[in-house]
Design an enzyme around this catalytic site. Structure first.
Site, PDB file in Angstrom:
ATOM      1  N   ASP A   1       0.739  -1.341   0.147  1.00  0.00           N
ATOM      2  CA  ASP A   1       0.119  -0.228  -0.202  1.00  0.00           C
ATOM      3  C   ASP A   1       0.787   1.193  -0.158  1.00  0.00           C
ATOM      4  O   ASP A   1       2.097   1.142   0.395  1.00  0.00           O
ATOM      5  CB  ASP A   1      -1.010  -0.129   1.017  1.00  0.00           C
ATOM      6  CG  ASP A   1      -0.163  -0.327   2.590  1.00  0.00           C
ATOM      7  OD1 ASP A   1       0.839  -0.145   2.640  1.00  0.00           O
ATOM      8  OD2 ASP A   1      -1.006  -1.075   3.185  1.00  0.00           O
TER       9      ASP A   1
ATOM     10  N   ASN B   1      -7.506  -3.097  14.289  1.00  0.00           N
ATOM     11  CA  ASN B   1      -9.081  -3.468  13.775  1.00  0.00           C
ATOM     12  C   ASN B   1      -8.917  -4.847  13.155  1.00  0.00           C
ATOM     13  O   ASN B   1     -10.133  -5.190  12.282  1.00  0.00           O
ATOM     14  CB  ASN B   1      -9.526  -2.558  13.231  1.00  0.00           C
ATOM     15  CG  ASN B   1      -9.020  -2.015  11.993  1.00  0.00           C
ATOM     16  OD1 ASN B   1      -7.986  -2.541  11.652  1.00  0.00           O
ATOM     17  ND2 ASN B   1      -9.329  -0.808  11.535  1.00  0.00           N
TER      18      ASN B   1
ATOM     19  N   HIS C   1      -7.284  -5.194  10.197  1.00  0.00           N
ATOM     20  CA  HIS C   1      -6.866  -5.210   8.856  1.00  0.00           C
ATOM     21  C   HIS C   1      -5.513  -5.519   8.250  1.00  0.00           C
ATOM     22  O   HIS C   1      -4.641  -5.761   9.149  1.00  0.00           O
ATOM     23  CB  HIS C   1      -6.965  -3.348   8.357  1.00  0.00           C
ATOM     24  CG  HIS C   1      -5.818  -2.788   8.974  1.00  0.00           C
ATOM     25  ND1 HIS C   1      -6.020  -1.363   9.408  1.00  0.00           N
ATOM     26  CD2 HIS C   1      -4.456  -2.861   8.675  1.00  0.00           C
ATOM     27  CE1 HIS C   1      -4.860  -1.066   9.649  1.00  0.00           C
ATOM     28  NE2 HIS C   1      -3.817  -1.594   9.415  1.00  0.00           N
TER      29      HIS C   1
ATOM     30  N   GLU D   1      -9.695  -2.202   5.231  1.00  0.00           N
ATOM     31  CA  GLU D   1     -10.473  -1.802   6.535  1.00  0.00           C
ATOM     32  C   GLU D   1     -11.436  -2.842   6.754  1.00  0.00           C
ATOM     33  O   GLU D   1     -12.086  -3.466   5.896  1.00  0.00           O
ATOM     34  CB  GLU D   1     -10.966  -0.470   6.477  1.00  0.00           C
ATOM     35  CG  GLU D   1      -9.889   0.715   6.387  1.00  0.00           C
ATOM     36  CD  GLU D   1      -8.910   0.830   7.517  1.00  0.00           C
ATOM     37  OE1 GLU D   1      -8.900  -0.187   8.410  1.00  0.00           O
ATOM     38  OE2 GLU D   1      -8.400   1.728   7.753  1.00  0.00           O
TER      39      GLU D   1
END
Length: 244
Positions: A67, A136, A138, A143
């Protein structure tokens, strides 16, 4: 899925580096999927040491990063291009033409994303993908509630991710709110995956990803379906795991 629990960050980094080194030694033209952030820095440091001892050759290796922040140019110290150059690429003999990182300043994001997927396909797919995991759940910047069919795409970062990444910036307001990320489908097509996690802050995410149900709400849970995943975590990150 193979789970390796180690004592500390240093041991995690050394084990991951040894696996990456083995991949490159056995297949000199390996295609590596690389991650950024705090977690893999120690691994990259160990890789550089192995390289300096003349045990690795990066001249034929191709790399694809997971990313990049949208809106940051490559000279920005917070860009992942800058991170990779300063934590690995400047210290090994990789051909700069074989380095692939999404362009966060691309004029046409849709074209950039499709071209990134095309390059991965042309390279023959990713042989070894390195992953971290967010608090979380990810992976990459995928997400919660992302489609498992997603390929490289533009992501709106959620509040937890922005809050977590604000430690790298002068203030939370400076953290980009969007990023280009390889999708879940892109990641899961990798031939082998190594997931790294360290510290108690990651224990919930690790537990849900490994012991919980497979759900887009915990993107990393999809790794349960992959045929060759190695999870290397320290005792704190493993503290909520059921290893029976």
């Amino acid at each position: 899925m193979r789970i390796i629990v180690v004592d500390n960050y240093e041991e995690m980094s050394k084990k991951a580096a040894a696996m990456m080194a083995s991949q490159v030694i056995l297949k000199p033209d390996s295609v590596l999927g690389l991650a950024t952030g705090d977690t893999p820095i120690g691994m990259y440091r160990e890789i550089i040491n192995i390289y300096k001892n003349q045990k690795m050759d990066f001249s034929k290796v191709k790399t694809f990063n997971l990313d990049e922040y949208y809106g940051l140019n490559r000279g920005n110290p917070q860009s992942y291009y800058y991170y990779m150059m300063n934590n690995l690429f400047n210290y090994v003999n990789i051909d700069k033409n074989n380095i692939n990182i999404p362009n966060g300043m691309a004029d046409n994001i849709e074209v950039e994303c499709k071209e990134y997927e095309r390059k991965i396909d042309k390279a023959g797919g990713i042989d070894l993908q390195i992953l971290g995991i967010g608090v979380n759940g990810h992976i990459g910047f995928n997400e919660p509630n992302i489609s498992f069919e997603s390929e490289t795409h533009l992501v709106n970062l959620n509040e937890k991710t922005i809050e977590s990444n604000s430690r790298f910036f002068s203030s939370k307001e400076e953290v980009p709110t969007k990023a280009i990320s390889m999708g879940i489908k892109s990641i899961i097509h990798s031939k082998k995956i190594i997931l790294l996690a360290c510290g108690s802050a990651k224990s919930d995410a690790v537990s849900k990803a490994i012991n919980g149900k497979i759900t887009p709400n915990i993107p990393a849970s999809i790794l349960q379906l992959h045929r060759d995943v190695v999870v290397i975590i320290d005792k704190e990150a493993a503290s909520k795991l059921n290893l029976k």
